[in-house]
Design a protein around this motif. Sequence first.
Motif, mmCIF file in Angstrom:
data_model
loop_
_atom_site.group_PDB
_atom_site.id
_atom_site.type_symbol
_atom_site.label_atom_id
_atom_site.label_comp_id
_atom_site.label_asym_id
_atom_site.label_seq_id
_atom_site.Cartn_x
_atom_site.Cartn_y
_atom_site.Cartn_z
ATOM 1 N N GLN A 227 0.812 -1.213 0.000
ATOM 2 C CA GLN A 227 0.000 0.000 0.000
ATOM 3 C C GLN A 227 0.848 1.268 0.000
ATOM 4 O O GLN A 227 0.323 2.366 0.145
ATOM 5 C CB GLN A 227 -0.911 0.008 1.231
ATOM 6 N N GLU A 228 2.176 1.092 -0.226
ATOM 7 C CA GLU A 228 3.091 2.214 -0.020
ATOM 8 C C GLU A 228 2.893 3.372 -0.995
ATOM 9 O O GLU A 228 3.276 4.505 -0.709
ATOM 10 C CB GLU A 228 4.555 1.734 -0.057
ATOM 11 N N ASP A 230 0.015 4.535 -1.864
ATOM 12 C CA ASP A 230 -1.257 5.202 -1.526
ATOM 13 C C ASP A 230 -2.152 5.360 -2.758
ATOM 14 O O ASP A 230 -2.899 6.343 -2.886
ATOM 15 C CB ASP A 230 -1.005 6.587 -0.908
ATOM 16 N N ASP A 231 -2.090 4.389 -3.643
ATOM 17 C CA ASP A 231 -2.835 4.507 -4.898
ATOM 18 C C ASP A 231 -4.190 3.798 -4.864
ATOM 19 O O ASP A 231 -4.980 3.912 -5.798
ATOM 20 C CB ASP A 231 -2.007 3.960 -6.062
ATOM 21 N N TYR A 233 -6.386 3.935 -2.009
ATOM 22 C CA TYR A 233 -7.332 4.712 -1.208
ATOM 23 C C TYR A 233 -8.101 5.702 -2.086
ATOM 24 O O TYR A 233 -7.494 6.544 -2.765
ATOM 25 C CB TYR A 233 -6.579 5.444 -0.105
ATOM 26 N N VAL A 266 -7.344 1.878 2.259
ATOM 27 C CA VAL A 266 -5.902 2.087 2.079
ATOM 28 C C VAL A 266 -5.200 0.872 1.486
ATOM 29 O O VAL A 266 -4.393 0.988 0.564
ATOM 30 C CB VAL A 266 -5.255 2.470 3.432
#
Length: 699
Positions: A227-228, A230-231, A233, A266
């Motif tokens: 999830q790093e 943040d694409d 959410y 997220v």
Amino acid sequence: MEKQNVPELFGSMVFDDRVMRARLSEDVYNSLKKTIDENERLDIAVAEAVAAEMRDWAVEKGATHFTHWFQPLTGVTAEKHDSFITPSPDGGVIMEFSGKELIKGEPDASSFPSGGIRATFEARGYTAWDPTSYAFIKDHTLCIPTAFCSYSGEALDKKTPLLRSMEALNIQAKRILKLFGKEVKNVRTSVGPEQEYFLVDKDMFEKRPDLVYTGRTLFGAMPPKGQELDDHYFGVIKPRVTAFMEELNAELWKLGILAKTEHNEVAPAQHELAPIYSTTNVATDNNQLTMEIMQKVARKHGMVCLLHEKPFAGVNGSGKHNNWSMATDTGVNLLSPGETPYENAQFLLFLCAVIQAVDDYQDLLRLSVATAGNDHRLGANEAPPAIISVFLGDELSGILEAIKTDKPYEGTKKVIMKLGVDTLPRFSRDNTDRNRTSPFAFTGNKFEFRSLGSSNSIACCNIMLNAAVAESLKQYADKLEKSKKFEDDLHKLIKDVIKKHERILFNGNGYGDEWVKEATKKRGLSNLKTTPDAMPHLLDKKNKEMLMAHKVFTETELESRCEIMLENYCKTVNIEGLTMVDMVRKNYLPAIEDYLANLAQTTSLMKSVSKKVKCNYEISTMERLSELTDYILDRVVDLEEALENLKGYDDIIKTSEAIRDDVIPKMEHLRKHVDEAEMLAGEKYWPFPSYGKLLFSVY
């Protein structure tokens, strides 16, 4: 799916106020409304009339059976179906449903958790119709929301104490409002529970024994992407998920569930659904239905809905935000500050009641969300910490500080947001920001309790919150009803509450280590990290006295619930441990051995062709995997011994502590080695779908 006329669809399978008004006589309708709105005793003649119309309506809708739908202490809902058919003299059948069948049922109470209240041979239990929550039709069955109790009268469900807690708050809030010259019929709490969940491919799910047995992955190395970026959410919802959401909305709307907001969350494969507020007991029923229907609809779309709090390590888990407020029957929100909250003494007193309640009973709020699954999530820099605190924001904090110090409040000016583009609208900025790290945050006209786990029933936390606030209000009413100078004594009371309970107020970063030190060492707040740490506090003297004084629980019910919740924790982790052992011995170790055999065979063959071949990859990988195989074997034996040792405990508290201190660390140690082996072994040899496939397969 086919487009629906939402106003016609909404509530079409619910025996709601519209249906009752149309089908019941005026006298019957008015009597039932008094029971619902003013807590008046139900007339059996009214029940007979309602039952007849409810049966006719349900049969017209295609229902063939009815059930008393209730929420036992297992965490899920329960239902026993009976058909409407009754033999007729001519050898046929007629469709019958009596008032007696509406208001009372007799399910077996011996097979549900009772914490010692019921012995196995003592089977009789009762369900009682809750007329404040509408009946509905699900799968051709008329579902009647009910309370569930034992033959001797103790509550064996979550609805009964919830209704009791709502009545306790109602009584005390009306006392306070009367002091302000306001007579109301009732004060009810309202809740809007935001529901987070994961969707994974059904075929992938069924290949993972850990997901099937426990609802979470007990092993699994992180993929290259999580999830790093943040694409995910608020990202574009993919077609397969959109189809699921569309059908989910339609099914929920039929049942009168106010599904409003949906979006990607997220983590990959994570999503959220949020409803509009409902009265707390209705919201609780609706949320239980929502979770059930999510799972049913997902299966139809070739997916599985995961409601575990931490189904995947390394990405965010799933919570459930409990947005809570109080309102009168006239529609006045008692937690609405108005334009000038500094001058709104009624609001400030109710605000103080909540602040005091959270401070005095922080342990009850914490244990109300304690489960084995939620222990993985709380305090993991993705959810509020296990330390309970209250966020108020700058304006309310400034108001309370001014009251505490007897200084004039300067007020805050409205800030107009200017975005630098003439065509974009200007708008007023809210008086307070949002704090995602706070477990209990004021968000404008309500409090958001963010510590609940995704699979939690919202009943538990609302029972404790209602009861704790009722106790604060009772203390205030006891003092102010004797007052000779109401305004002076009111100001002093608010000031004293602020001074005494300001330790619970915190607007900063709840994820930071500094906060843990400040909260526990300087402020004296509790930090109950796990279920075994938290749950025994249910039986603390102050907690028992308060809950019993407001008639929310009896002493027997409290003792049984403590045992049931700890027993559930122990059984949950025990199943996880046994599943790990099973997967390692039957799948992981044989898979690693197969890969090692392949490497050895390849190495031998290559060296037989040319002695100049070094085989560095094959040899280094074999050496490390061989080491890991030995480690894994040692760790699985350690875990087996720890699980076996649990049988030697005859006390549930000691068993839960042994699980916390011995079993879970050994599970984590075993997982670490297996996950490393996954990164070294060839993919075709690995026996289960990887995290990458699980998290991204739906797309």
